[in-house]
Design an enzyme around this catalytic site. Structure first.
Site, PDB file in Angstrom:
ATOM      1  CG  ASP A 191      -2.081   0.988   1.069  1.00  0.00           C
ATOM      2  OD1 ASP A 191      -2.354   1.414  -0.068  1.00  0.00           O
ATOM      3  OD2 ASP A 191      -2.692   1.344   2.086  1.00  0.00           O
ATOM      4  CE  LYS A 194      -1.102   3.217  -4.322  1.00  0.00           C
ATOM      5  NZ  LYS A 194      -1.159   2.569  -3.002  1.00  0.00           N
ATOM      6  CG  ASP A 219      -5.562  -0.294  -1.048  1.00  0.00           C
ATOM      7  OD1 ASP A 219      -6.597  -0.548  -1.707  1.00  0.00           O
ATOM      8  OD2 ASP A 219      -5.492   0.690  -0.284  1.00  0.00           O
ATOM      9  CG  ASN A 220      -4.987   2.471  -3.381  1.00  0.00           C
ATOM     10  OD1 ASN A 220      -4.228   2.619  -2.430  1.00  0.00           O
ATOM     11  ND2 ASN A 220      -6.251   2.856  -3.330  1.00  0.00           N
ATOM     12  CD  GLU A 249      -7.969   4.805  -0.513  1.00  0.00           C
ATOM     13  OE1 GLU A 249      -6.774   5.143  -0.516  1.00  0.00           O
ATOM     14  OE2 GLU A 249      -8.369   3.765  -1.053  1.00  0.00           O
TER      15      GLU A 249
END
Length: 264
Positions: A191, A194, A219-220, A249
């Site tokens: 997280d 990226k 995540d993401n 989020e």
């Protein structure tokens, strides 16, 4: 004349207030890039300037004001309330947080690694679910974020389960075995930046920190996105991968988590 000016300024203030509090936030809810631009660039910089504080500092104050000491769930709730009703922040969030919880419960890791602590929200979510004797190592590059995360983790009463390390993941991953005595990780939560997902995953492999059955959760992967990482774990014979559809989020913008099990 003065009355007209007062009325004009009052009307302009009301319009600006409506735009700031309701119109623009509602307009960007379904577009991830616009939501990030609005919340993570424009609003954050504006509030930092006006309050002479940082978003992490404001988030910590919300925890200290509204959360009960040594109660991880109350810390999570205080941060979610702050982010939904006062000021957006880049935690994994409540919706994706339930997916994170389910994966951690499924794996029940003894050794866990988090790449990107930010303010400690996901570290609290993970650490509260770890079995007795387990440990979470969380890496944070930004020393200001790390200082806030330590206090949030301490407020939740989880210092004994979390080791927070400041520095770049690329520097620390090769030192894990020597510095912490870690042989392999049972669970890794990605997280952070990226564009670091893929090189850090490959570095974990090269350093022998993944075993057969190690679970990686990223995540993401849609927003902001990690397309090279997704391509790698989905096409590699070394992983069995599954996508969990969700939202960025505290918004309605498309996002999700990728769960990848290391096979060899």
């Amino acid at each position: 004349m003065w009355l007209m000016l007062v009325v004009w300024f009052a009307g302009a203030a009301a319009v600006l207030y409506s735009l700031y509090c309701w119109v623009i936030p509602s307009a960007v809810q379904y577009n991830g890039k616009l939501a990030l631009l609005w919340h993570d660039v424009i609003v954050e910089h504006l509030l930092d300037t006006l309050t002479r504080t940082t978003r992490p500092q404001r988030l910590l104050r919300a925890v200290q004001k509204n959360a009960t000491r040594n109660n991880p769930l109350s810390v999570i709730s205080a941060i979610d309330d702050f982010c939904r009703h006062r000021e957006w922040a880049m935690n994994v969030g409540d919706e994706k947080g339930f997916i994170l919880d389910s994966v951690v419960n499924e794996v029940s890791p003894v050794t866990a690694l988090e790449l990107g602590a930010y303010c400690g929200y996901s570290a609290v979510r993970i650490a509260r679910l770890l079995p007795p004797g387990a440990c979470l190592i969380t890496l944070e590059f930004n020393p200001d974020y790390a200082a806030i995360a330590r206090q949030v983790i301490a407020w939740a009463g989880l210092e004994d389960k979390v080791q927070l390390v400041e520095g770049a993941s690329g520097d620390w991953i090769p030192r894990m075995k020597e510095h912490f005595g870690i042989e392999t990780f049972d669970f890794v939560f990605l997280d952070h930046w990226k564009d670091s997902y893929l090189p850090d995953t490959k570095l974990l492999e090269e350093c022998g920190l993944l075993r057969k059955g190690t679970v990686l959760l990223a995540d993401n992967v849609i927003c902001p996105g990690a397309p090279d990482y997704l391509e790698y774990v989905r096409k590699s014979l070394s992983y069995e991968s599954r996508f969990f559809k969700s939202h960025l989020e505290y918004t309605k913008a498309e996002d999700g988590l990728e769960k990848s099990v290391y096979l060899s």
